[in-house]
Design an enzyme around this catalytic site. Structure first.
Site, PDB file in Angstrom:
ATOM      1  N   SER A 132     -27.202  32.104  55.787  1.00  0.00           N
ATOM      2  CA  SER A 132     -28.031  32.259  56.982  1.00  0.00           C
ATOM      3  C   SER A 132     -29.300  33.017  56.633  1.00  0.00           C
ATOM      4  O   SER A 132     -29.315  33.803  55.674  1.00  0.00           O
ATOM      5  CB  SER A 132     -27.248  33.044  58.046  1.00  0.00           C
ATOM      6  OG  SER A 132     -28.084  33.416  59.131  1.00  0.00           O
ATOM      7  N   TYR A 145     -22.581  40.593  60.940  1.00  0.00           N
ATOM      8  CA  TYR A 145     -22.929  39.235  60.504  1.00  0.00           C
ATOM      9  C   TYR A 145     -23.976  39.266  59.395  1.00  0.00           C
ATOM     10  O   TYR A 145     -23.831  38.585  58.371  1.00  0.00           O
ATOM     11  CB  TYR A 145     -23.435  38.430  61.701  1.00  0.00           C
ATOM     12  CG  TYR A 145     -23.713  36.979  61.391  1.00  0.00           C
ATOM     13  CD1 TYR A 145     -22.665  36.066  61.280  1.00  0.00           C
ATOM     14  CD2 TYR A 145     -25.017  36.517  61.230  1.00  0.00           C
ATOM     15  CE1 TYR A 145     -22.921  34.727  61.008  1.00  0.00           C
ATOM     16  CE2 TYR A 145     -25.274  35.184  60.964  1.00  0.00           C
ATOM     17  CZ  TYR A 145     -24.224  34.286  60.855  1.00  0.00           C
ATOM     18  OH  TYR A 145     -24.482  32.961  60.581  1.00  0.00           O
ATOM     19  N   LYS A 149     -23.380  37.870  55.539  1.00  0.00           N
ATOM     20  CA  LYS A 149     -24.167  36.783  54.950  1.00  0.00           C
ATOM     21  C   LYS A 149     -24.970  37.272  53.740  1.00  0.00           C
ATOM     22  O   LYS A 149     -25.158  36.522  52.767  1.00  0.00           O
ATOM     23  CB  LYS A 149     -25.087  36.169  56.008  1.00  0.00           C
ATOM     24  CG  LYS A 149     -24.337  35.372  57.067  1.00  0.00           C
ATOM     25  CD  LYS A 149     -23.552  34.224  56.468  1.00  0.00           C
ATOM     26  CE  LYS A 149     -22.916  33.338  57.522  1.00  0.00           C
ATOM     27  NZ  LYS A 149     -22.183  32.191  56.933  1.00  0.00           N
TER      28      LYS A 149
END
Length: 240
Positions: A132, A145, A149
């Site tokens: 991402s 998150y 990532k």
């Protein structure tokens, strides 16, 4: 890109980018070995013609067993991911550990088993992780998150260094917000999404198929000299 007869191990195949990737691979002749958490998704994937297996990637032991059972495969796409919307100060250790388990640890485990099998067979292969743009930038309410990532990108660079000499290329695709059910949940508030959209010169979020095409390119022999790359699919977000 033709994948006729190639076995492709695909995690997170039940929904979003993963489901679209499964459809694209099947249409291009691949044998799709799909891992997904939902029994309903397993049934749907099998109806599509995939070899589908149910596994919770948060469970390290079950993940390793499922990866071993899926081999041998020619290629690996680690696509599974999850998120939890919490501000940094409200991020719980439970949420952090869960996201790291699914988004970072599971790709490592699956890649270990895939690569061991490829090397043992004296074959060559390729791995693509769906990461991402959150690995490059800080996004409010996405502390766990973003960390997970970024971990995927760091892991990929080590994998590319160590597995490249063994004939296995490893790359990441780093999409901006892609219009999957998970993204709709995170970005449905126009006041929140405006900040992201205003940074994208193309003026929109990505579609799953647009990400899928880049994944398949990196997987294919057309990208035979690409190794260790984190490739944004972001409409120019990173240059804005």
């Amino acid at each position: 890109m033709d994948f006729t007869g190639k076995r492709v191990l695909l995690t997170g195949a039940g929904k979003g980018i993963g489901r679209v990737l499964a459809e694209m691979l099947l249409a291009r002749g691949a044998v799709v070995v799909a891992l997904t958490r939902s029994a309903a998704d397993v049934a749907e994937l099998r109806a599509m013609g995939a070899e589908a297996h149910q596994v919770d990637l948060a469970d390290a032991v079950a993940t390793r067993a499922a990866a071993r059972a899926a081999c041998p495969c020619d290629y690996l796409i680690s696509n599974a991911g999850t998120t939890e919307l919490q501000s940094f100060l409200e991020t719980t250790t439970e949420a952090f550990d869960h996201l790291m388990a699914v988004n970072t640890r599971a790709p490592m485990i699956v890649a270990q088993e895939y690569a061991r099998d490829v090397i043992a067979r004296g074959a060559k292969g390729a791995i693509v992780n769906v990461s991402s743009v959150a690995s490059f930038v800080g996004i409010p309410d996405h502390a766990a998150y973003c960390a997970s990532k970024a971990g995927v990108d760091g892991l990929m660079r080590v994998m590319a260094k160590e597995l490249g000499p063994q004939g296995i290329r490893v790359n990441n695709v780093n999409p901006t917000v892609t219009l999957t059910p998970m993204a709709v949940k995170a970005w449905s508030d126009p006041a929140k999404s405006a900040g992201m959209l205003n940074r994208i010169p193309l003026g929109r979020f990505a579609e799953s198929a647009e990400v899928g095409e880049v994944v398949l390119f990196l997987l294919s022999d057309a990208a035979s000299m690409m190794n260790g790359v984190s490739l944004p699919v972001d409409g120019g977000y990173m240059i804005a």
